[in-house]
Every structure is written in structure tokens, then in C-alpha cells.
Write an enzyme that holds these catalytic residues in place. Structure first.
Site, short mmCIF file in Angstrom:
data_model
loop_
_atom_site.label_atom_id
_atom_site.label_comp_id
_atom_site.label_asym_id
_atom_site.label_seq_id
_atom_site.Cartn_x
_atom_site.Cartn_y
_atom_site.Cartn_z
N ASP A 1 32.41 26.63 -50.63
CA ASP A 1 33.75 27.20 -50.80
C ASP A 1 33.84 27.79 -52.21
O ASP A 1 33.77 27.06 -53.18
CB ASP A 1 34.80 26.11 -50.59
CG ASP A 1 36.23 26.62 -50.66
OD1 ASP A 1 36.43 27.78 -51.05
OD2 ASP A 1 37.14 25.85 -50.32
N SER B 1 43.78 23.96 -47.88
CA SER B 1 44.08 25.14 -48.69
C SER B 1 45.53 25.06 -49.21
O SER B 1 45.93 24.05 -49.77
CB SER B 1 43.83 26.40 -47.86
OG SER B 1 43.81 27.54 -48.67
N HIS C 1 35.20 28.68 -47.63
CA HIS C 1 36.56 28.11 -47.57
C HIS C 1 36.97 27.82 -46.13
O HIS C 1 37.65 26.82 -45.86
CB HIS C 1 37.53 29.10 -48.22
CG HIS C 1 38.91 28.56 -48.39
ND1 HIS C 1 39.18 27.43 -49.13
CD2 HIS C 1 40.12 28.97 -47.92
CE1 HIS C 1 40.49 27.19 -49.11
NE2 HIS C 1 41.07 28.10 -48.38
N ASP C 2 36.56 28.67 -45.22
CA ASP C 2 36.93 28.51 -43.81
C ASP C 2 36.42 27.20 -43.20
O ASP C 2 36.87 26.81 -42.11
CB ASP C 2 36.40 29.69 -42.97
CG ASP C 2 37.44 30.78 -42.80
OD1 ASP C 2 38.58 30.58 -43.27
OD2 ASP C 2 37.11 31.83 -42.21
N ARG D 1 43.99 41.81 -46.15
CA ARG D 1 43.30 40.83 -45.31
C ARG D 1 41.79 40.94 -45.50
O ARG D 1 41.08 39.94 -45.50
CB ARG D 1 43.67 41.08 -43.84
CG ARG D 1 43.05 40.09 -42.88
CD ARG D 1 43.46 38.67 -43.19
NE ARG D 1 43.07 37.76 -42.12
CZ ARG D 1 43.31 36.46 -42.15
NH1 ARG D 1 43.94 35.92 -43.18
NH2 ARG D 1 42.95 35.68 -41.16
#
Lengths: 200, 383
Positions: free
Chosen positions: B320, B156, B353-354, B226
Site C-alpha cells: 500500500d 482507509s 491500498h485496494d 478517478r
């Protein structure tokens, strides 16, 4: 190294810039970079082949050949190689155009469907041939565009391309006088070296 | 006391390095002095050829692997990939992981004291760029006696630092691994960041960034930021399989938590808003937005990549949608056009994405294969 790769290895000029479409585990590119200072990239979608390339330090890009080669510029390479993948593509003819757009020359190998054993298999047994070079059943084969040595020759002629070299492999891909004389009958693997018209 | 797994780097302790030579920043300001907090795993060899730098992402920090004490609940954020026998094998490599400047985990940042005023920097802390971070990381390398990294690795925002390393210090990076990154944010990426920033900045407790002086924290804003961010880290599939439309309680026809996913997001937001500094979050999102190495070259990324010399590994993940595979392909295609050595793998993963943080067999195989090649190129023992 597989016999068709061995033969190609001999054909590739020193220091050439090469694309290897369907490069598998990178054996050919690895040997070419060590022996002939060849540079370039392999394209592959098989996870195991791709990982093997990464581990041995061969540049490999995960890319589906059916999506074309738009990310490569015209004439960016000296040579495009594609071994045993043409028959699995959706449009082999368009791929041939693409290959000769990014390079002046290409080397292509594919299983020759007119190989005598395949003819006997189909002619006498009446089933789609299954052999060492065509190991799949008709329903799960990735080989959706099987063709013969003669078919490919004709495609090149129709496109006005120049065949600068051609060879066949049989059984273990060794050269044999009979396959040199009657390649369409005795060659199990067809090997072509093709360039754009006028480039030869 | 639980035994730590044999593939863990074990119990680790952060270290600090203080720097008194001023650091000129891209924004035009200068940091007169600063401290970097970092951890190391493994042993630097005599030739200094086995060092690997880990660059962290938006909310990351120096604690990438191992545990801070025997019964630490959670290991470092990249523990799945760093340790004996793991992709970044600490039997071979000396791993350096730091908290970037502007961070809130010990390195100089908005929570630190501004020497000019004697009070915390707060919102006055200078805006950081990826390039500034890379320069500070190079100074840490100097301090540790590392002339050239065997590899610089990051996911990232960390992957952006890896790219910048290859451009700013081509002679000091032998290999680059850019994971789940992009050569520049899209309008949509920037838009999400702006929503997060507005959530924070419009919180009445934010006080233009001087919440510390007011004895408050912009918890609501940071929580919202968040929550929005978290949605972009997960794929629709991952959220679906994790929560579906599961209910926490019977429908109450009101605005209390009803769906599990609401509860999860609120919990993530609450935890984060207590542990992360809002000013840091703001400047980290800005660093993301600013990153665009192609900009000085009229948008021509291949031209921008000309200085790079090292082989690259670029990895993306199929689901992602924050930095989708085609954003990695932009980098790969530019590297190819610039005639640079690069390998690219697009890993099938449901985790969005994680996924770059998680263990996944194919991801691990490619990553480990690349690091084995790094060890071989560096002629490390046992490679």
C-alpha cells in the site's frame, strides 16, 4: 506452558508493565495478564503466532526485533522478556542494550550451546549439533548467534550488568542438581534475569 | 436464477432514517435535517451487545454486503468480509452500514434538496469532516437502539472514522478495527487529492458545482480524478501483473488507447464519472485532507488518543503506497505511547491500498481472530 515460561511466570511481579519480544502465540502474556494483572505488548513476526495473539486478546505488534525498539520510550516498562530469540538476532549485544533502555530489568532465555549433548554431538560425530532445542540444520537455522551459558554471563559482566537470577532447564527443562552445579555443562536452556548496573 | 452462496447475507434492501434535530458541523454550519440510508445484516440481540458499525471509504456507500436482487451482478463492496462464517460473522453480529452525509447514494448530500432554497444543495452543501460523520452515525445508532457498538470497523477513510469514534464516543465503542488508514494525510496524499479536485473544478462542464442546473456533468474532470485516484489504490506490482505492457492493439503511433492499462483506467474513469457525484467526490477528498486528530494537541497523537478506551486492531498492507505500513505504525506507536491496548499486523499483499477490500488468507485470519475476540469480550452466544 513450556518450562522456561513457567519459571519466568514465577519471576514476574504483580501488575508489572511488560514487553515480550518474540511472544509467539501469546501464552505467557495471556497467563501473566490473567494471573498477575500484567499489562504490556508482545512483539512477533510469525504470522501464526501473531494471529493467535490477536484471537486470544493479547496485544501484539508485528515488529522485527532486528530493527530495535525505537518506538518504545526509555524506562516505559518494568520488564522486558525475550525467550528463545536472542540467538536469532543480528546483534544480541545491541538488543540487550535496547532491552535495558526501555526497562530496568530483563529476562532472557536461549539454547545453551555448551550443553553436554551438544558437546558430544560435535566432539564425537563432528557435525553441528541437532537436538530438541536446536532442531535445524546448520544451513537453514535461524539461530545465527549461538552461545553458551558462560558466554552470556561474560557479556553481562563486560557490559557491567547485574545478573539477579540465573537458571537452566535440561531435556524437559526440569531443574536438576547437576545442572544447578554445572549449568554450562548440564543446562540445555539458559535463563537469565539481568538488570542495569546499580538497579539491582 | 442463481442461488446466492451460503456465506452471503443474501438479498438485502436499503433502509432510510430521517432526522429532524439539527446537526451542528465542524465548519460552523448546521444541517437542519437530514436522511441517512443504511443497510443491516444479521440480528440485533436483546441486549444490543452485538452491533458492528461499518464505515466506508472515499467512494463507498451503505451497500457493503449481499445483493440487492437475486441476479445482482456484483455484491456489496465488503462482501468478502461480511456474511455467515466470514470475518464479520453475521450469525453472531448485527452489522450496520450507512452512506455518509454528503454522499451520493441516498443519504443527504449535494444531490439532495436544500430546504432553504428548494433546489439541490450542489456546491452549497456544507463541508463535512470525519467528526461530523461520526456524530451522525451515533444518532443512527440511537435510532436503532444501539447504545454501544461491539466494534466499529473501517478501511482507509473508514478507518479514520473508527479512530474518531474512539475519541468522540469512547464509551460507545467496545473495539476498534482500523484498516489501511493513517492518522493524517501526508503532503503527497493531499497533493494527489488536489490534482483530483483541480481536474473536476477545471472541467468546463463543472459550472462551479452547479452542473445539475446546467443539465451537464463534469464527466471529463471526474474521470481524470478517478484515474489518478485509481493509480494510487493499486501497487506497481499489481498493475504490472494485471497489465504489464500488454497492448490492446498494434501500436498506431497516436493517442488512441494502445496499452491495456490505458484502456483499464479510461474504463474505470468513464464508469465512475457516470455513477458518482462530483460535488460529493470533492467534499470527501476534503474530509480526508482535514482529518488530523493530533492537530489540536500540537501534533502529539499519543496525547490526542488519551480519551480512547477500547482495544484496537490496526492492519496495513505491505504494498500500500497510498497509506503505507509506516503510516499505520504512526497510529500504533502513538497508541503504545498512550498505553492503549492495540494489536498490529502488516499483511503481505501485492494489491496495494485496494488490498483492504479483498480476501487474503492471512488478512482474513487476523481479522476473523479479532472479531472472535470481540464476540468473546461481548459474551455473545457461541463465542
Amino acid at each position: 506452558m513450556r518450562a522456561d515460561l513457567e519459571l519466568i511466570h514465577g519471576w514476574v511481579p504483580e501488575g508489572a508493565r511488560v514487553l515480550d519480544l518474540g511472544c509467539g502465540d501469546g501464552t505467557l502474556l495471556d497467563a501473566l495478564s490473567r494471573d498477575k494483572q500484567v499489562t504490556g505488548y508482545g512483539l512477533e513476526i510469525d504470522p501464526d503466532g501473531l494471529t493467535a495473539c490477536v484471537a486470544r486478546g493479547v496485544n501484539v505488534i508485528e515488529q522485527n526485533l532486528d530493527e530495535g525498539l525505537a518506538n518504545f520510550d526509555d524506562n516505559a516498562y518494568d520488564l522486558v522478556i525475550m525467550t528463545q530469540a536472542l540467538q536469532a538476532l543480528r546483534r544480541p549485544d545491541l538488543m540487550l542494550d535496547e532491552m535495558l533502555r526501555v526497562a530496568g530489568e530483563c529476562i532472557i532465555t536461549f539454547p545453551n550451546f555448551a550443553y553436554w549433548r551438544h558437546r558430544l554431538y560435535l566432539g564425537f560425530k563432528g557435525y553441528m549439533p541437532v537436538s530438541k532445542s536446536l532442531p535445524h540444520a546448520w544451513y537453514d537455522t535461524p539461530n545465527i548467534h549461538l552461545s553458551t551459558f558462560n558466554d552470556f554471563e561474560r557479556l553481562c559482566r563486560d557490559k557491567g550488568l547485574t545478573i539477579t537470577d540465573q537458571a537452566v532447564g535440561n531435556g524437559e527443562h526440569e531443574a536438576h542438581w547437576s545442572s544447578r552445579l554445572w549449568p554450562n555443562l548440564f543446562g540445555e536452556t539458559a535463563i537469565f534475569r539481568v538488570s542495569r548496573a546499580g538497579d539491582a | 436464477m442463481p442461488e446466492l452462496a451460503s456465506d452471503s447475507v443474501g438479498v438485502v434492501a436499503p433502509q432510510t432514517a430521517h432526522f429532524d434535530d439539527p446537526l451542528a458541523l465542524a465548519c460552523g454550519k448546521t444541517l437542519p435535517s437530514y436522511t441517512l440510508v443504511y443497510e443491516t445484516y444479521g440480528t440485533l440481540n436483546a441486549d444490543g451487545t452485538n452491533a458492528v458499525l461499518i464505515c466506508h471509504a472515499l467512494s463507498g456507500h451503505h451497500h457493503a454486503a449481499g445483493r440487492h436482487h437475486q441476479d445482482d451482478r456484483k455484491p456489496g463492496w465488503w462482501d468478502a468480509h461480511i456474511g455467515p462464517g466470514k470475518s464479520i460473522d453475521t450469525n453472531r453480529f448485527f452489522v450496520v452500514s450507512l452512506n455518509n452525509l454528503g454522499g451520493c447514494h441516498g443519504s443527504t448530500g449535494p444531490l439532495s434538496i436544500n430546504p432553504e432554497t428548494g433546489r439541490p444543495w450542489g456546491p452549497d452543501f456544507p463541508m463535512m469532516t470525519v467528526s461530523d460523520w461520526v456524530h451522525s452515525q451515533a444518532r443512527l445508532a440511537d435510532r436503532l437502539g444501539i447504545e454501544r457498538f461491539a466494534a466499529v470497523v473501517g478501511g482507509s477513510l473508514g478507518g479514520m472514522q473508527v479512530m474518531q469514534w474512539a475519541l468522540d464516543y469512547p464509551e460507545r465503542i467496545a473495539h476498534a478495527a482500523v484498516i489501511a488508514a493513517t492518522p493524517r494525510l501526508s503532503a503527497q496524499n493531499i497533493a494527489f487529492n488536489e490534482v483530483a479536485r483541480q481536474a473536476i473544478r477545471s472541467d468546463p462542464d463543472f459550472h462551479d458545482g452547479w452542473y445539475g442546473e446546467h443539465g451537464t456533468l463534469p464527466r471529463r474532470g471526474l474521470k481524470l480524478a478517478r484515474m489518478v485516484g485509481h493509480i494510487t489504490y493499486l501497487s506497481e506490482t499489481a498493475m504490472g501483473s494485471k497489465f504489464g505492457r500488454d497492448l490492446r492493439q498494434d501500436l498506431g503511433y497516436g493517442y488512441e488507447v494502445e496499452f491495456q492499462v490505458e484502456s483499464y483506467l479510461r474504463h474505470q474513469g468513464d464508469t465512475f464519472s457516470e455513477s458518482f457525484d462530483a460535488n460529493t467526490y470533492l467534499l470527501m477528498t476534503k474530509a480526508l485532507d482535514y482529518f488530523d486528530p493530533a492537530a489540536p494537541h500540537g501534533g502529539d497523537l499519543a496525547a490526542a488518543l488519551a480519551p480512547a478506551q477500547c482495544p484496537f486492531l490496526v492492519v496495513s498492507f505491505s504494498t500500500d503506497w497510498r497509506f503505507p505500513p509506516w503510516r499505520s505504525r504512526e497510529l500504533v506507536d502513538a497508541l503504545v505511547r498512550a498505553d492503549k491496548p492495540v494489536s498490529y499486523a502488516n499483511i503481505d499483499s501485492p494489491h496495494g491500498h485496494d488490498a483492504f477490500l479483498l480476501p487474503e488468507p492471512r488478512y482474513q485470519a487476523v481479522f476473523a481472530g479479532f472479531m472472535a475476540r470481540v464476540a468473546r469480550d461481548q459474551q455473545l452466544e457461541g463465542s
